[in-house]
Structure formats: structure tokens, C-alpha cells
Design an enzyme around this catalytic site. Structure first.
Site, PDB file in Angstrom:
ATOM      1  N   ASP A 150      19.398  58.243 -32.418  1.00 44.97           N
ATOM      2  CA  ASP A 150      19.170  59.548 -31.732  1.00 44.97           C
ATOM      3  C   ASP A 150      18.429  60.707 -32.441  1.00 44.97           C
ATOM      4  OD1 ASP A 150      20.201  62.098 -30.077  1.00 44.97           O
ATOM      5  OD2 ASP A 150      21.463  60.533 -29.176  1.00 44.97           O
ATOM      6  N   PRO A 208      32.234  69.733 -39.814  1.00 45.71           N
ATOM      7  CA  PRO A 208      33.737  69.653 -40.229  1.00 45.71           C
ATOM      8  C   PRO A 208      34.527  68.343 -39.291  1.00 45.71           C
ATOM      9  CG  PRO A 208      33.158  71.948 -39.898  1.00 45.71           C
ATOM     10  CD  PRO A 208      31.897  71.000 -39.641  1.00 45.71           C
ATOM     11  N   ASP A 228      34.818  63.056 -45.146  1.00 49.56           N
ATOM     12  CA  ASP A 228      33.606  62.747 -46.174  1.00 49.56           C
ATOM     13  C   ASP A 228      33.231  61.313 -46.332  1.00 49.56           C
ATOM     14  OD1 ASP A 228      34.028  65.329 -46.887  1.00 49.56           O
ATOM     15  OD2 ASP A 228      35.425  65.161 -48.460  1.00 49.56           O
ATOM     16  N   ASP A 256      15.961  58.282 -41.527  1.00 50.13           N
ATOM     17  CA  ASP A 256      15.135  59.115 -40.610  1.00 50.13           C
ATOM     18  C   ASP A 256      13.546  58.451 -40.489  1.00 50.13           C
ATOM     19  OD1 ASP A 256      13.447  61.211 -39.422  1.00 50.13           O
ATOM     20  OD2 ASP A 256      14.059  62.642 -41.059  1.00 50.13           O
ATOM     21  N   ASP A 301       9.530  61.077 -44.919  1.00 55.01           N
ATOM     22  CA  ASP A 301       9.492  61.704 -46.206  1.00 55.01           C
ATOM     23  C   ASP A 301      10.423  62.894 -46.328  1.00 55.01           C
ATOM     24  OD1 ASP A 301       8.234  63.261 -44.537  1.00 55.01           O
ATOM     25  OD2 ASP A 301       6.316  63.789 -45.504  1.00 55.01           O
ATOM     26  N   HIS A 352      21.602  67.120 -30.720  1.00 55.23           N
ATOM     27  CA  HIS A 352      22.160  66.044 -29.824  1.00 55.23           C
ATOM     28  C   HIS A 352      22.755  64.928 -30.158  1.00 55.23           C
ATOM     29  CE1 HIS A 352      21.587  62.788 -26.643  1.00 55.23           C
ATOM     30  NE2 HIS A 352      21.662  63.766 -26.055  1.00 55.23           N
ATOM     31  N   TYR A 410      18.265  47.504 -19.273  1.00 58.25           N
ATOM     32  CA  TYR A 410      17.932  45.838 -19.683  1.00 58.25           C
ATOM     33  C   TYR A 410      19.171  45.135 -19.528  1.00 58.25           C
ATOM     34  CZ  TYR A 410      13.481  47.262 -21.863  1.00 58.25           C
ATOM     35  OH  TYR A 410      12.181  47.904 -21.931  1.00 58.25           O
ATOM     36  N   VAL A 461      22.645  45.244 -22.195  1.00 63.26           N
ATOM     37  CA  VAL A 461      22.830  46.698 -22.586  1.00 63.26           C
ATOM     38  C   VAL A 461      23.806  47.082 -21.701  1.00 63.26           C
ATOM     39  CG1 VAL A 461      22.030  48.851 -22.810  1.00 63.26           C
ATOM     40  CG2 VAL A 461      20.827  46.876 -23.457  1.00 63.26           C
ATOM     41  N   ASP A 487      26.968  49.722 -15.420  1.00 64.95           N
ATOM     42  CA  ASP A 487      28.214  48.828 -15.791  1.00 64.95           C
ATOM     43  C   ASP A 487      29.372  49.541 -15.593  1.00 64.95           C
ATOM     44  OD1 ASP A 487      26.794  46.256 -16.653  1.00 64.95           O
ATOM     45  OD2 ASP A 487      25.968  47.424 -18.210  1.00 64.95           O
ATOM     46  N   SER A 511      24.412  61.404 -21.739  1.00 71.48           N
ATOM     47  CA  SER A 511      24.570  61.206 -23.177  1.00 71.48           C
ATOM     48  C   SER A 511      25.981  61.402 -23.773  1.00 71.48           C
ATOM     49  CB  SER A 511      23.633  62.539 -23.812  1.00 71.48           C
ATOM     50  OG  SER A 511      22.221  62.046 -23.621  1.00 71.48           O
TER      51      SER A 511
END
Length: 551
Positions: free
Chosen positions: A185, A192, A196, A204, A209, A218, A319, A322, A345, A369
Site C-alpha cells: 500500500d 497506538p 511495539d 519503501d 533512500d 491509506h 486475476y 486472487v 469472491d 479498501s
């Protein structure tokens, strides 16, 4: 006064002519560079119109060049980019050593794929004869529901904080333990709602970099629906580990090549479930091959159907292999913006569900989404209950226990039904009685005799055989009662009645209300699905079914 206006007009003309003279060099360059890529073109911008090709027939390679160009100038294709595929490692590596006038923007060795850019049409002559050429398509976040188009119908009801309860999810603190959910995404940031070290393997692929300064929330919202731990933004499988793969920029734009990179990276990282709440209108072989590779590695892939309100799924939801997910509201109604298709589906909550957002915010998340991660989280949860269950087997259980909706059986509007995790939880229990009215479905002239038919669909959602339920139908012709025969767990049946189209034509619409009751002394554990009302509006010959107004 006329002489004054004439003098002013002459003055304006002289000033304009002077500007043209002093800027003549820029105009000449603009004409000379017509058909070339401007310096400021962004890779997220697709072709608006084909460029002036200026290819003379009969010149060496003109036929092949036209074929190459035809494969690149497609709706949704990114301008001045191409994806090249090679049939051997030698050919792939040879091109990387010498790409001619083509700029190598990225490569995927496992797929022998190279992403290239070019400045002029003529640069495409440097594509080797042994390379398969295809467009690099724009991939984007599903557009928000359009108020001017197929959006959210007036009768729709938001979920608010009740989505997990609606799905039958309780005591889920440990769900997902030991399972990895990859979120492909816009990236997942600290919040929160995540424990942790719960979010790991952060990659990324947009700014490797780390140079980006802004991130779209999103991906964080999607991850929280699947695996959030805080009550303000709870997820289905809060015990799962989240793997973050950023493939889309701050504006929500990505491309086929980068999406394929993200899918392969997720599979390599050992993702059990891969969630893709992104979509494209373009069918990309590099994305399809990346998906096939991930599926072969054992990952299960879930994707959003899209928010265009069309009868086609976006890619990669379209596809094979999926799991495509559409959206419903808190009444179990299909939401108008959610794409439909025979390939759909399953359906899941997608209207105003709480989700995390950067800067410790919580938003009301709407769209397919949001629906996709409910399914991803549910698959992860089931896998965590039994380490021997694969993702596909977990999904099969969800389908087996999904609530019937729409037309009897699988249909383009709801797929195989509506997600109901509680039924999976209770599947091995006993003594659960639950019969519900699944839908009112306007089936049209089923028998070819000119009579329009309404099907009232009933489902046994418990785990015991139920016999003798009473179905009551209130319609314009009065009240009818039906005693239903034995129904095994998961069975559906329907009762048909003729729609009073003449009354609907005169009055504008007619209303139908149905209720169902178990025989005494059996108690239904969920009376919320024992009543359903709908309205038939005339004329509506192309409607896929009557819109429900409330269970």
C-alpha cells in the site's frame, strides 16, 4: 471615443507582435520538439492522446515500431515508460549492460523484467527484437465513492464501532499470532493501535533512500482493520505481524512494475497473507506473474474489488487466484460504489469503519479498501487457530460459512456471500439455532410467462437441522404464511411471489416485508436477521435485485 478605442486596439496588437518576435525561439523549439517528452512530465500521468508518431511506412523497422507503440499507448498506461520481458537470462543481462537510448528505471531478475523510460518515439527502436514490450499501467488507491456517480445509496447504514461485533468477532486478542500479513500500500506508520514491533520488515519501494517527506495514511488504515489492537481502531487479527511494503506515493499513485516488486518482496519475506487495497484498469503480465509466484510460495492474496460502481473488477482483484472483496453496509446491503463481477469472491464491511490514520488519528474508513483487510485478517485468524491450515483452506471455511445474500448462490453483486466470522468460530459447536432472511431478490420473468418474480431467500445460519420455521410475507395482496421443511446447516431455500407491477406503475413503488420465526420452543440466537423489508420501484427491468431497507 471610437478613435480612442481604435488606438488602444492598435497598441495591444503591437505589444502582442513584439512579444511574439522576442519569444520566437521558444515557439520554434516547441514545434521542433512536438512528440517528445516534456521535461516536467510525471510518471504518474498517463497518455491523454497518442503523440504524433511521424513513422513513414516502408522505412526499416516501421512495422515493428508501430506494433511496439500500439502496445504502449493504452488507457491507463504511464506515458513514456515501458516494461520489457526477456525469454532468457542472457538476453536480460545483455540489455542491462547496453540499453541504448532507453533509461533503465528498474529491473526484476526473477521475472526477467525491466522498466524503461524514453524521451522520443524513436528511442523505442533500441528495444531488442527478443524483448516482449508492454505498458506500465497506473495503479492507484480506489477512488472515494463519487457523490455524482455510483456512491453510497441513501438507505445505507454505517458500521461505526460495531463492525467486529457484526461479524461475530469477540475475544480475539490472540487471533493471528504467528501469522504475517503483508500490506502492499502507501506504507504503515507508527500508531497506538499497533503494538511495539508489531509492524516490521518495512520496505519503501517508492523512495528507497528514505527521501520522501509525506506519506499517505491509506496503508496505515488498511493495516489497522486487519491487525489493529486498540479499541478505537480495532482489527480482526491483532496478534498478527504486519509487514509493510510502500508501493504508492503520497498521492496514492503507483504503477504495475512497482506493485509487482512489492508482491515479490512480500512473498520473499514469508508473508502468509498479502493484502492489496490498490487497483488498476490495466492488465499487466508482470503483475500477474508476480502474483503467480507469490501463490506458489504459499501466500494467500486478497485484493479490493474497486470503487468505480462498474461491472468489472480492477486488477489485481480480477486475476485468477486472487480473493476479490466487495463492500456492504451495516444492513448487509451491497454498496453502489462497489464493483461487481462474476469474478467477485466475497463481500465484507466497507462503510464508515474505524481505522488508524497518521498522527495518532482515527478515521471512518469507507470503500473496498476497507473491506479487503477484514477478509485478510479473518484468514490470518483462522490460520493462527491451526498451524496446519493453509490460507486457501481458511478462505474456503469463510466461504462455507458466509451469509447468503442477493440471488440464491454465488452472484456478481455479493460473490459467494457476506463475511461472517462468528459462524466459522461456532461451526464445531452444537445447539446453535439461527435462521435468517438472506435477501429479497427481484428475479424478473423467471418462467417466461410475463410475470415478474420476487424471491424471498432464507438461510439456516446455525449448526442444527431446523424444521417447521414459519415465513410470513406482507405484500400488497395481503399476508401469506409458509411452513418451511427441514433445513440443514447452511441450507438455503426461496419462496417466490409475483410482483404487483401494475400497482407499482400506478403508485410508483410497492413494499414487501418478510419475517421468519423458529418453531416453539426453539430460541433463535440472532433475531436481527429475522425481518427484511424492501421496495420495488417501477420500472426497473435491469435491477439486479430489490434494494433492502432494513433487516
Amino acid at each position: 471615443m471610437n478613435r480612442l478605442w481604435y488606438s488602444m486596439a492598435v497598441l495591444v496588437f503591437l505589444v502582442f507582435a513584439a512579444l511574439l518576435w522576442f519569444q520566437r525561439g521558444k515557439f520554434v523549439n516547441a514545434l521542433r520538439n512536438f512528440g517528445q517528452r516534456p521535461e516536467a512530465v510525471q510518471t504518474s500521468v498517463g497518455w491523454t492522446k497518442p503523440p504524433d508518431l511521424n513513422i513513414e511506412d516502408g522505412t526499416p523497422g516501421s512495422g515493428r515500431l508501430r506494433h511496439v507503440i500500439g502496445s504502449l499507448i493504452r488507457p491507463g498506461a504511464i506515458a513514456y515508460e515501458a516494461i520489457l520481458r526477456f525469454d532468457s537470462d542472457d538476453a536480460f543481462n545483455a540489455f542491462l549492460r547496453d540499453s541504448g537510448r532507453l533509461d533503465v528505471l528498474g529491473s526484476i531478475p526473477s521475472l526477467r523484467a525491466v522498466r524503461v523510460g524514453y524521451d522520443e518515439i524513436g528511442d523505442l527502436n533500441d528495444i531488442p527484437d527478443n524483448a516482449e514490450t508492454s505498458a506500465n499501467y497506473l495503479v492507484q488507491l480506489p477512488a472515494p465513492p463519487d457523490p455524482q456517480g455510483p456512491g453510497i445509496q441513501d438507505s445505507a447504514v454505517p458500521f461505526g464501532s460495531g463492525a467486529l461485533d457484526w461479524l461475530g468477532i469477540t475475544d480475539n486478542a490472540n487471533w493471528g499470532e504467528g501469522i504475517k500479513i503483508a500490506i502492499i500500500d502507501t506504507g504503515v506508520v507508527e500508531h497506538p493501535t499497533f503494538e511495539d514491533a508489531q509492524v516490521g520488515n518495512v520496505q519503501d519501494l517508492v523512495s528507497p533512500d528514505g527521501s520522501f517527506t509525506e506519506i499517505n495514511g491509506h496503508g496505515t488504515a488498511v493495516a489497522s482493520v486487519a491487525a489493529g489492537t486498540h479499541q478505537a481502531a480495532p482489527g480482526v487479527a491483532p496478534g498478527a505481524n504486519v509487514l509493510s511494503f510502500r508501493v504508492a506515493d503520497a498521492d496514492g499513485n503507483s504503477d504495475s512494475f512497482t506493485l509487482a516488486e512489492g508482491i515479490l518482496a512480500a512473498a520473499e519475506a514469508g508473508a502468509d497473507v498479502i493484502n492489496i487495497s490498490l487497483g488498476s484498469a490495466g492488465d499487466s503480465s508482470v503483475v500477474q506473474d508476480a502474483i503467480n509466484s507469490a501463490l506458489e510460495s504459499g501466500a494467500t492474496i486478497v485484493a479490493a474489488a474497486g470503487n468505480n460502481g462498474t461491472t468489472d473488477l480492477t486488477f489485481p482483484a480480477a486475476y485468477e487466484g486472487v480473493i476479490s472483496v466487495g463492500s456492504i453496509d451495516a444492513l448487509g446491503q451491497h454498496l453502489d460504489f462497489s464493483n461487481t463481477s462474476d469474478q467477485l469472491d466475497i463481500s465484507a464491511p466497507g462503510y464508515a469503519v474505524p481505522a488508524a490514520w497518521p498522527d495518532e488519528q482515527v478515521i471512518q474508513f469507507t470503500g473496498t479498501s476497507a473491506s479487503a483487510p477484514f477478509v485478510s485478517g479473518s484468514i490470518a485468524a483462522i490460520m493462527s487457530w491451526d498451524q496446519n491450515i493453509t490460507g486457501q483452506q481458511a478462505y474456503d471455511l469463510l466461504v462455507e460459512q458466509a451469509n447468503e445474500a442477493g440471488a440464491p448462490g454465488a452472484d456478481p453483486t455479493y460473490g459467494n456471500g457476506v463475511l461472517n466470522v462468528g459462524r466459522v468460530v461456532n461451526a464445531s459447536s452444537s445447539g446453535i439455532y439461527d435462521v435468517g432472511i438472506a435477501s429479497h431478490y427481484y428475479a424478473g420473468d423467471l418462467q417466461g410467462n410475463g410475470r415478474e418474480i420476487l424471491q424471498v431467500v432464507v438461510e439456516n445460519r446455525g449448526n442444527e437441522v431446523i424444521s417447521g420455521s414459519i415465513l410470513t410475507i406482507d405484500s400488497p395482496v395481503g399476508q401469506q404464511h409458509f411452513s418451511l421443511g427441514p433445513m440443514s446447516p447452511g441450507d438455503i431455500l426461496s419462496r417466490e411471489l409475483a410482483v404487483d407491477t401494475r400497482r407499482a406503475q400506478v403508485e410508483g413503488n410497492v413494499n414487501y416485508t418478510t419475517t421468519i420465526a423458529l418453531p416453539q420452543p426453539i430460541t433463535d440466537i440472532n433475531t436481527g436477521d429475522n425481518e427484511l423489508s424492501s421496495t420495488f420501484a417501477y420500472p426497473d427491468p435491469d435491477s439486479p435485485g430489490l434494494g433492502t431497507e432494513g433487516p
